[in-house]
Design an enzyme around this catalytic site. Structure first.
Site, mmCIF file in Angstrom:
data_model
loop_
_atom_site.group_PDB
_atom_site.id
_atom_site.type_symbol
_atom_site.label_atom_id
_atom_site.label_comp_id
_atom_site.label_asym_id
_atom_site.label_seq_id
_atom_site.Cartn_x
_atom_site.Cartn_y
_atom_site.Cartn_z
ATOM 1 C CG MET A 143 12.462 23.641 0.465
ATOM 2 S SD MET A 143 13.916 22.692 0.146
ATOM 3 C CE MET A 143 15.072 23.788 -0.678
ATOM 4 C CB ALA B 134 15.874 32.869 5.895
ATOM 5 C CB SER B 135 12.674 30.959 9.517
ATOM 6 O OG SER B 135 11.310 31.458 9.276
ATOM 7 N N GLY B 136 12.324 28.785 7.067
ATOM 8 C CA GLY B 136 11.337 27.636 6.696
ATOM 9 C C GLY B 136 12.277 26.565 6.395
ATOM 10 C CB THR C 46 7.339 16.843 -8.426
ATOM 11 O OG1 THR C 46 8.369 17.861 -7.873
ATOM 12 C CG2 THR C 46 8.379 15.931 -9.181
ATOM 13 C CE LYS D 194 3.508 19.743 -2.721
ATOM 14 N NZ LYS D 194 4.273 20.633 -2.656
ATOM 15 C CB ALA E 20 12.314 23.917 -11.961
ATOM 16 N NE ARG F 259 5.549 34.728 8.765
ATOM 17 C CZ ARG F 259 5.978 33.515 8.975
ATOM 18 N NH1 ARG F 259 6.552 32.761 8.124
ATOM 19 N NH2 ARG F 259 6.083 33.620 10.401
ATOM 20 C CG HIS G 284 4.827 15.757 -1.000
ATOM 21 N ND1 HIS G 284 4.555 15.649 -2.411
ATOM 22 C CD2 HIS G 284 6.274 16.501 -1.123
ATOM 23 C CE1 HIS G 284 5.468 15.879 -3.140
ATOM 24 N NE2 HIS G 284 6.307 16.419 -2.624
ATOM 25 C CG MET H 21 14.870 23.822 -7.654
ATOM 26 S SD MET H 21 15.209 24.573 -9.142
ATOM 27 C CE MET H 21 13.868 25.928 -8.934
#
Length: 267
Positions: free
Chosen positions: A14, A10-12, A166, A159, A122, A36, A155, A125
């Site tokens: 995305m 949640a804190s990342g 992709t 990353k 996938a 985490r 990117h 998304m």
């Protein structure tokens, strides 16, 4: 029917985007946030991550999260995602997996779990990127002879896997359309005296730097002309909204492995 969602990581980057996107999606309800165990956000309102309190407290107990949620959206790391998948499988919950960097064996593990629970897996998304996948299939069949194929991707500096999931999927789409096996024809780096390019190969080039969200281009290079099909992401929001669309798609399904082509009805 409203799908109740848990968001991993949640804190990342995305995770935060997913929290924001869920608030604007009428058929999705954000009910659990995971991070985490050593995260400084544990015990805090997940809404703080996007500037608006929402009443969902960030925790690290996946079992507790699944007691509230129908589906987990996961854009974390392969090892964490697979651990989450085993819990989802045990509790018969759906998963949307946007994590990249899996090995062939790890992908097989996801496919095995999808025999018992519904999974959308996938590498990207985004609705736009999945439209590009369809265009690449058409282009590859038309340009099957006399054109060299090269895949370029860029990117942000954070990353950790390369080429991107992709980019690899783009290569797979083209290879399948041409009747080739990407594992046999891919070239991931060129240096020194490499000799002339062989026509059956598909080349990949990777750039990492700054805050580039994601740029992808597939080039079909012929003699005297070049066809390029590109997608450039300006933010992570398209990935988040696509993931939410995937979660809604899984509602009412008992099991199966799906991708965004299934979600968007592009099969």
């Amino acid at each position: 029917m409203t799908v109740k969602l848990a968001i991993a990581g949640a804190s990342g980057r995305m995770g935060r985007m997913l929290i924001e996107a869920t608030a604007a999606t009428p058929d999705a309800e954000f009910v659990a946030a995971l991070d985490r165990a050593d995260s400084p956000f544990i015990g805090r309102d997940a809404g703080e991550l996007v500037g608006t309190a929402c009443g969902v407290i960030v925790g690290s107990d996946l079992n507790a999260a699944f007691q509230k949620a129908d589906c987990l959206i996961d854009f974390t790391r392969p090892e964490a995602t697979l651990a989450h998948l085993q819990v989802a499988r045990h509790l018969k919950r759906a998963m949307v997996i946007g994590t990249t960097g899996f090995t062939a064996e790890q992908k097989a593990e996801i496919a095995e779990a999808a025999r018992e629970i519904p999974v959308v897996f996938a590498p990207n998304m985004s609705v736009g990127v999945n439209t590009v996948f369809k265009l690449l299939d058409v282009a590859a069949r038309i340009l099957a002879s006399g054109y060299d194929v090269e895949v370029f991707e860029a990117h942000h500096r954070y990353k950790v896997d390369a080429p991107s999931g992709t980019a690899l999927r783009m290569g797979e789409v083209v290879a399948q359309a041409l009747g080739r096996d990407l594992q046999e024809c891919a070239v991931y780096g060129r240096e020194g005296v490499t000799g002339e390019r062989t026509p059956e190969t598909i080349g990949f080039a990777t750039v990492r730097g700054g805050d580039v969200v994601g740029d992808h281009t597939v080039m079909f290079c012929g003699l005297g002309e070049r066809v390029e099909i590109s997608h450039k992401a300006g933010s992570r929001m398209p990935y988040a909204t696509g993931a939410l669309r995937a979660a809604v798609f899984l509602q009412g399904r008992n099991a199966g492995l799906f991708d965004m082509q299934d979600v968007l009805g592009l099969r």
